[in-house]
Design a protein around this motif. Structure first.
Motif, PDB file in Angstrom:
ATOM      1  N   GLY A 136     -12.079   5.504   0.394  1.00 52.31           N
ATOM      2  CA  GLY A 136     -11.815   4.086   0.185  1.00 52.31           C
ATOM      3  C   GLY A 136     -13.018   3.223   0.497  1.00 52.31           C
ATOM      4  O   GLY A 136     -13.776   3.519   1.421  1.00 52.31           O
ATOM      5  N   VAL A 137     -13.197   2.170  -0.290  1.00 49.99           N
ATOM      6  CA  VAL A 137     -14.232   1.160  -0.014  1.00 49.99           C
ATOM      7  C   VAL A 137     -13.701  -0.204  -0.457  1.00 49.99           C
ATOM      8  O   VAL A 137     -12.771  -0.283  -1.267  1.00 49.99           O
ATOM      9  N   TYR A 138     -14.303  -1.258   0.084  1.00 48.37           N
ATOM     10  CA  TYR A 138     -13.976  -2.615  -0.374  1.00 48.37           C
ATOM     11  C   TYR A 138     -15.167  -3.168  -1.143  1.00 48.37           C
ATOM     12  O   TYR A 138     -16.278  -3.257  -0.603  1.00 48.37           O
ATOM     13  N   ILE A 139     -14.928  -3.498  -2.401  1.00 50.37           N
ATOM     14  CA  ILE A 139     -16.016  -4.002  -3.250  1.00 50.37           C
ATOM     15  C   ILE A 139     -15.810  -5.498  -3.470  1.00 50.37           C
ATOM     16  O   ILE A 139     -14.892  -5.914  -4.184  1.00 50.37           O
ATOM     17  N   PRO A 140     -16.628  -6.328  -2.815  1.00 46.29           N
ATOM     18  CA  PRO A 140     -16.449  -7.768  -2.940  1.00 46.29           C
ATOM     19  C   PRO A 140     -16.847  -8.286  -4.318  1.00 46.29           C
ATOM     20  O   PRO A 140     -17.584  -7.624  -5.038  1.00 46.29           O
ATOM     21  N   ARG A 141     -16.341  -9.460  -4.652  1.00 48.15           N
ATOM     22  CA  ARG A 141     -16.652 -10.199  -5.879  1.00 48.15           C
ATOM     23  C   ARG A 141     -15.917  -9.637  -7.096  1.00 48.15           C
ATOM     24  O   ARG A 141     -15.475  -8.495  -7.112  1.00 48.15           O
ATOM     25  N   PHE A 142     -15.866 -10.498  -8.111  1.00 48.35           N
ATOM     26  CA  PHE A 142     -15.391 -10.090  -9.422  1.00 48.35           C
ATOM     27  C   PHE A 142     -16.186 -10.883 -10.444  1.00 48.35           C
ATOM     28  O   PHE A 142     -16.211 -12.113 -10.406  1.00 48.35           O
ATOM     29  N   ASN A 143     -16.913 -10.183 -11.282  1.00 47.02           N
ATOM     30  CA  ASN A 143     -17.766 -10.828 -12.280  1.00 47.02           C
ATOM     31  C   ASN A 143     -17.884  -9.910 -13.490  1.00 47.02           C
ATOM     32  O   ASN A 143     -17.379  -8.776 -13.464  1.00 47.02           O
ATOM     33  N   PRO A 144     -18.530 -10.341 -14.551  1.00 43.07           N
ATOM     34  CA  PRO A 144     -18.601  -9.502 -15.768  1.00 43.07           C
ATOM     35  C   PRO A 144     -19.218  -8.131 -15.525  1.00 43.07           C
ATOM     36  O   PRO A 144     -18.771  -7.138 -16.093  1.00 43.07           O
ATOM     37  N   PHE A 191     -10.095 -20.679   0.597  1.00 45.98           N
ATOM     38  CA  PHE A 191     -11.535 -20.658   0.402  1.00 45.98           C
ATOM     39  C   PHE A 191     -12.228 -19.545   1.183  1.00 45.98           C
ATOM     40  O   PHE A 191     -13.190 -18.942   0.705  1.00 45.98           O
ATOM     41  N   ASN A 192     -11.749 -19.273   2.391  1.00 43.28           N
ATOM     42  CA  ASN A 192     -12.440 -18.278   3.220  1.00 43.28           C
ATOM     43  C   ASN A 192     -11.738 -16.916   3.224  1.00 43.28           C
ATOM     44  O   ASN A 192     -11.995 -16.087   4.088  1.00 43.28           O
ATOM     45  N   GLU A 193     -10.857 -16.692   2.279  1.00 45.54           N
ATOM     46  CA  GLU A 193     -10.186 -15.395   2.222  1.00 45.54           C
ATOM     47  C   GLU A 193     -11.014 -14.390   1.421  1.00 45.54           C
ATOM     48  O   GLU A 193     -11.925 -14.758   0.669  1.00 45.54           O
ATOM     49  N   LYS A 194     -10.661 -13.133   1.580  1.00 45.70           N
ATOM     50  CA  LYS A 194     -11.397 -12.065   0.896  1.00 45.70           C
ATOM     51  C   LYS A 194     -11.223 -12.160  -0.615  1.00 45.70           C
ATOM     52  O   LYS A 194     -10.119 -12.384  -1.105  1.00 45.70           O
ATOM     53  N   ASN A 195     -12.328 -11.972  -1.325  1.00 46.22           N
ATOM     54  CA  ASN A 195     -12.325 -11.979  -2.787  1.00 46.22           C
ATOM     55  C   ASN A 195     -12.983 -10.677  -3.239  1.00 46.22           C
ATOM     56  O   ASN A 195     -14.206 -10.560  -3.256  1.00 46.22           O
ATOM     57  N   GLY A 196     -12.148  -9.691  -3.554  1.00 45.33           N
ATOM     58  CA  GLY A 196     -12.709  -8.412  -3.953  1.00 45.33           C
ATOM     59  C   GLY A 196     -11.645  -7.363  -4.166  1.00 45.33           C
ATOM     60  O   GLY A 196     -10.448  -7.675  -4.195  1.00 45.33           O
ATOM     61  N   ALA A 197     -12.078  -6.144  -4.316  1.00 45.73           N
ATOM     62  CA  ALA A 197     -11.147  -5.070  -4.682  1.00 45.73           C
ATOM     63  C   ALA A 197     -11.184  -3.930  -3.676  1.00 45.73           C
ATOM     64  O   ALA A 197     -12.247  -3.521  -3.211  1.00 45.73           O
ATOM     65  N   GLU A 198     -10.013  -3.448  -3.358  1.00 40.08           N
ATOM     66  CA  GLU A 198      -9.898  -2.192  -2.614  1.00 40.08           C
ATOM     67  C   GLU A 198      -9.965  -1.074  -3.643  1.00 40.08           C
ATOM     68  O   GLU A 198      -9.111  -0.984  -4.524  1.00 40.08           O
ATOM     69  N   PHE A 199     -11.002  -0.251  -3.533  1.00 37.85           N
ATOM     70  CA  PHE A 199     -11.153   0.863  -4.466  1.00 37.85           C
ATOM     71  C   PHE A 199     -10.879   2.159  -3.715  1.00 37.85           C
ATOM     72  O   PHE A 199     -11.404   2.379  -2.617  1.00 37.85           O
ATOM     73  N   GLY A 200     -10.045   2.984  -4.303  1.00 40.20           N
ATOM     74  CA  GLY A 200      -9.692   4.232  -3.628  1.00 40.20           C
ATOM     75  C   GLY A 200      -9.718   5.419  -4.578  1.00 40.20           C
ATOM     76  O   GLY A 200      -9.607   5.282  -5.797  1.00 40.20           O
ATOM     77  N   LEU A 201      -9.897   6.589  -3.988  1.00 40.32           N
ATOM     78  CA  LEU A 201      -9.874   7.843  -4.745  1.00 40.32           C
ATOM     79  C   LEU A 201      -8.992   8.818  -3.977  1.00 40.32           C
ATOM     80  O   LEU A 201      -9.112   8.926  -2.750  1.00 40.32           O
ATOM     81  N   THR A 202      -8.128   9.526  -4.676  1.00 43.32           N
ATOM     82  CA  THR A 202      -7.251  10.473  -3.988  1.00 43.32           C
ATOM     83  C   THR A 202      -7.128  11.765  -4.781  1.00 43.32           C
ATOM     84  O   THR A 202      -7.255  11.779  -6.011  1.00 43.32           O
ATOM     85  N   VAL A 203      -6.867  12.835  -4.049  1.00 39.20           N
ATOM     86  CA  VAL A 203      -6.568  14.124  -4.686  1.00 39.20           C
ATOM     87  C   VAL A 203      -5.937  15.051  -3.653  1.00 39.20           C
ATOM     88  O   VAL A 203      -6.232  14.953  -2.458  1.00 39.20           O
ATOM     89  N   GLY A 204      -5.057  15.882  -4.103  1.00 41.02           N
ATOM     90  CA  GLY A 204      -4.505  16.920  -3.243  1.00 41.02           C
ATOM     91  C   GLY A 204      -5.316  18.187  -3.424  1.00 41.02           C
ATOM     92  O   GLY A 204      -5.782  18.486  -4.529  1.00 41.02           O
TER      93      GLY A 204
END
Lengths: 226, 65
Positions: A136-144, A191-204
């Protein structure tokens, strides 16, 4: 007559599985490669169904920081399957590099500091236990630029290398059991809240993640700006 | 151009790549130096080869007296 031939083939395969289950067959043996080709066990996996005696775990002095520092991912289709590395003598470290196909390579995904982690859990009902791997990682921002990267995620089969705070390179996913991506973007409401995506990878999988000592060739594609 | 600073080593199988993450950090292939390439070479990297020295042009035959 055809049915007899088919039944004969099934009998041979069943006997082969029984032989592999009953005896410790070296991972690099011809028998093991044949069984792997049939898709009955995964390459580099420990033998299923073997009960072994435990080794001791010793305490070690020195710093032991948590967290992770870097994430590299590659789509399974970009990996040269013919050169997938075997496990080394310790049985938990890949002996060679993961080789991408010509012109392909890993992508380095930057993420916000102190937001990257990985884990694995042993779970399941008694008699049906296996490992669940997560990255898991947190990737801030959203843009093109970031959106362009996310666009290719649905149903991707991913292999990832994560580098932990101790500098160890650890591989998640393999050719037989690639990672499934998960993404959850939120803009935040204030205004001061997190703006970004929680990105995760999973596998058994049937083993903890393996260690890696090879190079990580990186393509310079557009990566999310942190 | 990739590896344009290299003299003693050359890059191979590196088309399309920009960097290589090694045990001693991320190396940019556009600016890779011979010192970095040497480290990669000794680490067994498949992306670096040593440049073969050209055959000697001094000759081996002795002058006739």
């Amino acid at each position: 007559m055809k049915n007899f031939k088919f039944l004969g083939l099934i009998a041979v395969v069943v006997m082969l599985i029984a032989a592999v289950s009953a005896f410790a067959v070296p991972a690099d043996s011809a028998v093991m490669h044949f069984v792997q080709d049939l898709g009955l066990v995964s390459s580099g996996s420990t033998m299923l169904g073997m009960c072994v005696s435990f080794a001791s775990i010793k305490n070690k002095c020195g710093a032991n920081p948590g967290g992770t520092s870097e994430l590299y991912i590659i789509n399974k289709v970009d990996v040269d399957e013919t050169q997938w590395p075997e496990l080394g003598a310790d049985g938990v470290t890949y002996a060679g590099p993961i080789v991408p196909k010509a012109g392909k390579g890993f992508a380095k995904w930057d993420f916000a500091q102190d937001t990257g982690d990985f884990g694995f859990t042993l779970s399941g009902d008694p008699g049906s236990q296996s490992f669940e791997h997560t990255v898991g990682v947190y990737i801030p921002r959203f843009n093109p630029e970031i959106s362009k990267v996310y666009k290719d995620l649905p149903n991707a089969e991913i292999i990832a290398v994560k580098i932990d705070a101790n500098g160890q390179k650890i591989v998640f996913g393999d050719l037989q059991r690639p990672l499934t991506p998960k993404l959850d973007y939120k803009s935040g409401k204030k205004f001061n809240e997190k703006n970004g995506a929680e990105f995760g990878l999973t596998v058994g999988n049937n083993h903890p993640p393996y260690f890696y000592s090879g190079d990580i060739p990186v393509v310079d594609v557009v990566a999310p700006a942190v | 151009m990739l590896g344009s600073k290299l003299k003693k080593y050359k890059l191979v199988n590196a088309e399309g790549l920009g960097r290589i993450r090694t045990d001693f950090g991320l190396i940019s292939l556009a600016n890779i130096t011979d010192a970095q390439a040497e480290k990669l070479f000794h680490a067994g990297s498949r992306y670096v080869e040593k440049v073969e020295k050209p055959a000697s042009t001094t000759g081996t035959s002795r002058k006739k007296k």
